[in-house]
Design a protein around this motif. Structure first.
Motif, PDB file in Angstrom:
ATOM      1  N   MET A 123      29.120  54.502  37.845  1.00 43.29           N
ATOM      2  CA  MET A 123      30.434  53.771  37.723  1.00 43.29           C
ATOM      3  C   MET A 123      30.717  53.734  36.211  1.00 43.29           C
ATOM      4  SD  MET A 123      31.673  53.956  41.028  1.00 43.29           S
ATOM      5  CE  MET A 123      31.162  55.460  40.749  1.00 43.29           C
ATOM      6  N   PHE A 159      34.169  55.081  34.667  1.00 45.19           N
ATOM      7  CA  PHE A 159      35.342  54.200  34.322  1.00 45.19           C
ATOM      8  C   PHE A 159      35.616  54.302  32.671  1.00 45.19           C
ATOM      9  CE2 PHE A 159      34.400  51.618  37.953  1.00 45.19           C
ATOM     10  CZ  PHE A 159      35.515  51.745  38.617  1.00 45.19           C
ATOM     11  N   ILE A 161      39.319  54.924  31.635  1.00 42.97           N
ATOM     12  CA  ILE A 161      39.958  54.320  30.610  1.00 42.97           C
ATOM     13  C   ILE A 161      40.624  55.043  29.435  1.00 42.97           C
ATOM     14  CG2 ILE A 161      40.096  52.283  29.007  1.00 42.97           C
ATOM     15  CD1 ILE A 161      38.023  50.873  31.000  1.00 42.97           C
ATOM     16  N   GLY A 179      29.821  49.157  41.196  1.00 47.12           N
ATOM     17  CA  GLY A 179      31.122  49.366  40.688  1.00 47.12           C
ATOM     18  C   GLY A 179      32.004  48.444  39.941  1.00 47.12           C
ATOM     19  N   PRO A 180      32.395  47.185  40.378  1.00 51.16           N
ATOM     20  CA  PRO A 180      32.790  46.318  39.409  1.00 51.16           C
ATOM     21  C   PRO A 180      31.968  45.954  38.532  1.00 51.16           C
ATOM     22  CG  PRO A 180      31.994  45.380  41.643  1.00 51.16           C
ATOM     23  CD  PRO A 180      31.982  46.893  41.960  1.00 51.16           C
ATOM     24  N   PHE A 237      32.537  48.563  35.841  1.00 47.73           N
ATOM     25  CA  PHE A 237      33.941  48.603  35.278  1.00 47.73           C
ATOM     26  C   PHE A 237      34.078  47.326  34.315  1.00 47.73           C
ATOM     27  CE2 PHE A 237      38.480  46.784  35.361  1.00 47.73           C
ATOM     28  CZ  PHE A 237      38.827  47.980  34.920  1.00 47.73           C
ATOM     29  N   ALA A 243      35.486  48.183  30.626  1.00 52.19           N
ATOM     30  CA  ALA A 243      36.627  47.513  30.145  1.00 52.19           C
ATOM     31  C   ALA A 243      36.553  46.659  29.088  1.00 52.19           C
ATOM     32  CB  ALA A 243      37.420  46.817  31.502  1.00 52.19           C
ATOM     33  N   HIS A 274      40.967  53.559  42.241  1.00 50.61           N
ATOM     34  CA  HIS A 274      41.449  53.810  40.985  1.00 50.61           C
ATOM     35  C   HIS A 274      42.901  53.315  40.846  1.00 50.61           C
ATOM     36  CE1 HIS A 274      38.450  57.033  40.669  1.00 50.61           C
ATOM     37  NE2 HIS A 274      37.912  56.247  40.070  1.00 50.61           N
ATOM     38  N   THR A 298      42.331  50.067  39.062  1.00 51.32           N
ATOM     39  CA  THR A 298      41.345  50.142  37.960  1.00 51.32           C
ATOM     40  C   THR A 298      42.118  50.841  36.813  1.00 51.32           C
ATOM     41  OG1 THR A 298      40.103  51.968  38.688  1.00 51.32           O
ATOM     42  CG2 THR A 298      39.280  49.501  39.133  1.00 51.32           C
ATOM     43  N   VAL A 299      42.488  52.119  37.076  1.00 49.40           N
ATOM     44  CA  VAL A 299      42.809  52.884  35.781  1.00 49.40           C
ATOM     45  C   VAL A 299      44.314  53.160  35.786  1.00 49.40           C
ATOM     46  CG1 VAL A 299      42.888  55.316  35.203  1.00 49.40           C
ATOM     47  CG2 VAL A 299      40.908  54.610  36.350  1.00 49.40           C
ATOM     48  N   GLN A 311      42.139  42.839  34.274  1.00 50.97           N
ATOM     49  CA  GLN A 311      41.219  43.408  34.937  1.00 50.97           C
ATOM     50  C   GLN A 311      39.677  43.034  35.278  1.00 50.97           C
ATOM     51  OE1 GLN A 311      42.764  47.439  33.577  1.00 50.97           O
ATOM     52  NE2 GLN A 311      42.889  48.050  35.521  1.00 50.97           N
ATOM     53  N   ALA A 360      37.659  42.283  38.557  1.00 45.18           N
ATOM     54  CA  ALA A 360      36.363  42.673  38.596  1.00 45.18           C
ATOM     55  C   ALA A 360      35.422  41.811  39.350  1.00 45.18           C
ATOM     56  CB  ALA A 360      35.768  43.445  37.499  1.00 45.18           C
TER      57      ALA A 360
END
Length: 431
Positions: free
Chosen positions: A28, A32, A36, A163-164, A167, A171, A258, A261-262, A285, A289
């Motif tokens: 992930m 990500f 980004i 996943g989180p 991210f 991020a 997405h 997130t994106v 964001q 998360a």
């Protein structure tokens, strides 16, 4: 004691969970970082000949290539698995994933190489998809099957924590670079650093997963649980309904994945008239998360009480409600407060629904087909639900207004509810 019993006695679900979370985090993070960069970097580095919005559309189109390439990667690495074994397959796959991700850091810009820079970026993105497809090692299925019967919802949730977390790291790294460097330095060289970090994370993930999948205990457990490739023609002939329904079951969470997130980065940089810095957006964001993790933990607890299928259905219903009653009126005019609430609320719902998405996919098939069925279904689910989500959301927001993105999410929720309504066998089957 039989070999099967010995395998079960010597392998704890917690050991499997650690390997799965680390593996998912690395995958992930790679994706990500690319997502980004598709908003903050690629439009000016690879598409300087068009305006920023069009360049972002092009970047999102390349973003989707990894999901298109995944089914081909799965077929390729199936052959590697059959000929050289699971450990070799995982090593090669993570090498492809890590090398392609790190390779993006060294790509020349359009100003240096012209259209060939775009071609190389697209090839690297497709290689990412091939690599992540080959990195499927069966551990998520093994974790769900080897978990205590009354805790299967909790253990099905654990892999999704990657996943989180992935991210949050991606991020945070971009937020640090954007805030620490001048815009010129960031576009010139700063953006390349996260892609190099991804390679290091992949190395750690490789050893963490190899430590599990190549040991005699795990090999025996994978064999007793029949987590080996099944004949493709037989799988497609006997399980085609399960494949289709399994692909649509997690559609709501994959569509939301997405979009929260994106997509918000593209909305902030391209479509809103209110002043919001990239760092502020990424910070919100990152907090989202964390809320996503809370939603996942809650989902795991609830799924153990009422079942994963019911939990997934409730999550899809909440996304539908969020899309119609909350998102559409609140964000119709694209207000800043509405956008922040959308991101935070969306992350909570993402955690609640995505936590059980893999469990829904894996439990659709009998044990003989579970390994290969989960791969095909996952590839299709990501392709249908997530591949084009940033592109579709940006198109809808730029053409009709950001509020109408809610209708896109609603379609995903409807797809999930329909699949769950048709398929009554998503609960885990014991053999």
């Amino acid at each position: 004691m039989t070999a099967k019993a010995e395998a079960h006695a010597s392998v704890a679900p917690g050991e499997i969970a650690i390997g799965v979370v680390i593996g998912r985090l690395s995958e992930m993070f790679d994706f990500f970082v690319f997502g980004i960069a598709s908003v903050l970097v690629f439009p000016s580095v690879f598409f300087p000949f068009v305006d920023a919005k069009t360049g972002t559309f092009y970047s999102f189109a390349i973003f989707s290539l990894a999901f298109i390439a995944r089914p081909f990667g799965s077929a390729l690495f199936r052959l590697v698995h059959e000929r050289y074994g699971r450990g070799s397959k995982l090593t090669i796959a993570l090498f492809v994933l890590g090398t392609s991700t790190a390779g993006i850091a060294f790509l020349p810009s359009y100003a240096v190489l012209g259209e060939w820079a775009i071609v190389l970026l697209a090839l690297m993105r497709m290689a990412q998809g091939v690599g992540i497809a080959g990195s499927w090692d069966g551990l998520p299925s093994l974790l769900a099957l080897n978990a205590p019967e009354n805790r299967r919802g909790w253990y099905a949730m654990l892999p999704q924590l990657g996943g989180p977390i992935g991210f949050f790291i991606a991020a945070g790294l971009f937020a640090f670079l954007v805030s620490s460097l001048t815009p010129a330095d960031f576009i010139d060289w700063g953006w390349r650093y996260p892609f190099c970090v991804a390679f290091a994370i992949n190395v750690v993930a490789l050893f963490a997963r190899l430590r599990l999948v190549v040991t005699p205990e795990f090999t025996a457990l994978l064999q007793t649980r029949e987590l080996e490739p099944s004949p493709t023609v037989e799988l497609l002939r006997t399980q085609r309904v399960g494949i289709v329904l399994g692909a649509f079951a997690p559609l709501a969470s994959f569509a939301l994945f997405h979009v929260v997130t994106v997509f918000p980065l593209s909305w902030v940089t391209l479509l809103t008239s209110e002043k919001v810095s990239v760092v502020e957006c990424l910070s919100v964001q990152m907090f989202g998360a964390l809320l996503c993790i809370v939603g996942m933990l809650l989902s795991g607890q609830i799924a153990d009480r009422i079942g994963r299928r019911a939990t997934l259905a409730i999550g899809a219903g909440l996304i539908a409600l969020f899309s119609l009653v909350g998102l559409l009126p609140m964000f119709l005019h694209g207000s800043l407060i509405g956008a922040l609430l959308f991101v935070l609320g969306g992350f909570v719902l993402l955690g609640f629904t995505h936590a059980q998405a893999a469990g829904a996919i894996n439990s659709t098939f009998p044990s003989r087909y579970r390994y290969s069925g989960a791969i095909i279904t996952s590839d299709l689910a990501w392709l249908v639900g997530a591949a084009f989500a940033p592109l579709a959301a940006l198109f809808i927001a730029s053409r009709f207004g950001v509020g109408y993105v809610g209708l896109y999410l609603l379609s995903g929720a409807v797809g999930t509810l329909m699949a769950l309504g048709i398929n009554r066998s998503l609960e885990m089957r014991d053999d």
